[in-house]
Design an enzyme around this catalytic site. Sequence first.
Site, short mmCIF file in Angstrom:
data_model
loop_
_atom_site.label_atom_id
_atom_site.label_comp_id
_atom_site.label_asym_id
_atom_site.label_seq_id
_atom_site.Cartn_x
_atom_site.Cartn_y
_atom_site.Cartn_z
N LYS A 3 0.89 -1.26 0.08
CA LYS A 3 0.22 0.08 -0.12
C LYS A 3 0.99 1.17 -0.05
CE LYS A 3 -3.96 -2.20 2.38
NZ LYS A 3 -4.99 -2.25 3.76
N TYR A 43 -12.36 -3.00 -3.02
CA TYR A 43 -12.96 -2.94 -1.65
C TYR A 43 -14.60 -2.96 -1.71
CZ TYR A 43 -8.37 -2.32 0.23
OH TYR A 43 -6.93 -2.64 0.90
N ASN A 106 -1.89 0.10 7.58
CA ASN A 106 -1.52 -1.31 7.84
C ASN A 106 -0.41 -1.93 6.68
OD1 ASN A 106 -3.44 -1.91 5.98
ND2 ASN A 106 -4.59 -3.08 7.54
N HIS A 109 -1.95 -5.34 1.35
CA HIS A 109 -2.98 -6.06 1.23
C HIS A 109 -2.81 -7.30 1.09
CE1 HIS A 109 -7.08 -7.21 -0.11
NE2 HIS A 109 -6.50 -7.64 -1.46
N GLU A 120 -9.27 -10.41 -7.74
CA GLU A 120 -8.69 -9.28 -7.45
C GLU A 120 -7.15 -9.14 -8.80
OE1 GLU A 120 -7.30 -9.64 -3.43
OE2 GLU A 120 -9.37 -8.93 -2.61
P1 DAT Z 1 -7.53 -7.02 5.55
O1 DAT Z 1 -6.67 -5.97 5.06
O2 DAT Z 1 -6.61 -7.69 6.87
O3 DAT Z 1 -8.15 -8.11 4.50
P2 DAT Z 1 -10.26 -5.89 5.48
O4 DAT Z 1 -10.40 -6.75 4.18
O5 DAT Z 1 -11.51 -6.46 6.60
O6 DAT Z 1 -8.85 -6.37 6.07
O7 DAT Z 1 -10.38 -4.51 5.33
C1 DAT Z 1 -9.61 -3.97 4.36
C2 DAT Z 1 -8.82 -2.65 4.82
O8 DAT Z 1 -9.65 -1.95 5.57
C3 DAT Z 1 -7.90 -3.04 5.98
O9 DAT Z 1 -6.68 -3.48 5.48
C4 DAT Z 1 -7.88 -1.71 6.64
C5 DAT Z 1 -9.20 -1.14 6.53
N1 DAT Z 1 -9.93 -1.67 7.88
C6 DAT Z 1 -10.62 -2.75 7.89
N2 DAT Z 1 -11.35 -2.54 9.34
C7 DAT Z 1 -11.13 -1.38 9.77
C8 DAT Z 1 -11.27 -0.51 10.72
N3 DAT Z 1 -12.16 -1.25 11.87
N4 DAT Z 1 -11.03 0.38 11.05
C9 DAT Z 1 -10.32 1.16 10.04
N5 DAT Z 1 -9.85 0.68 8.85
C10 DAT Z 1 -10.28 -0.61 8.82
MG MG Z 2 -9.32 -8.11 3.03
#
Ligand code: DAT
Ligand code: MG
Length: 144
Positions: A3, A43, A106, A109, A120
């Site tokens: 990212k 997303y 974070n 991805h 994807e």
């Molecule tokens: P991941 O990236 O671990 O697959 P995800 O698909 O649930 O997580 O969410 C995609 C991204 O969205 C994640 O990398 C960071 C953001 N995100 C997820 N949950 C969040 C939260 N509770 N608060 C803020 N950002 C969040």
């Molecule tokens: Mg995810």
Amino acid sequence: MVKPDGVQRGLVGRLIARFEDKGFKLVAMKYTWASECLLRNHYAELADKAFFANLIEYVGSGPVVPMVWEGPGVVKMGRRLIGATNPSESAPGTIRGDFGLQSGRNLIHGSDSIVSAEREIDLWFDADEIVGWKSSLENWFYED
Ligand code: DAT
Ligand code: MG
């Protein structure tokens, strides 16, 4: 996919190395600044979340490095190498656990299933950008 924070912090090489070190094989990679349209599609399943707008802004805030990695159990193990979504809860030794502090920064991805990986890959790459190859070290990484 590394990212924008991973790119800005100069961590691309070190994050790629985690996957190479584990024994996975890189078959596609690019350096690109994603459009809002692509990110909204990527997303899409999170569109109703309160953090969605922030997420699209963050991942669209600079260049990213999408990649395709191959190897036994790569989706599941990729997620383990990356660590929990919130870096404050990711185990030390994982990418997010070692380099990150907050969900909104974070670093990387990773697809969460084979089905989402296929979706994807299709979004980010043309078919001719996936370049298969056989590693001459394969027998030293995998027994079969
Ligand atoms: P991941 O990236 O671990 O697959 P995800 O698909 O649930 O997580 O969410 C995609 C991204 O969205 C994640 O990398 C960071 C953001 N995100 C997820 N949950 C969040 C939260 N509770 N608060 C803020 N950002 C969040
Ligand atoms: Mg995810």
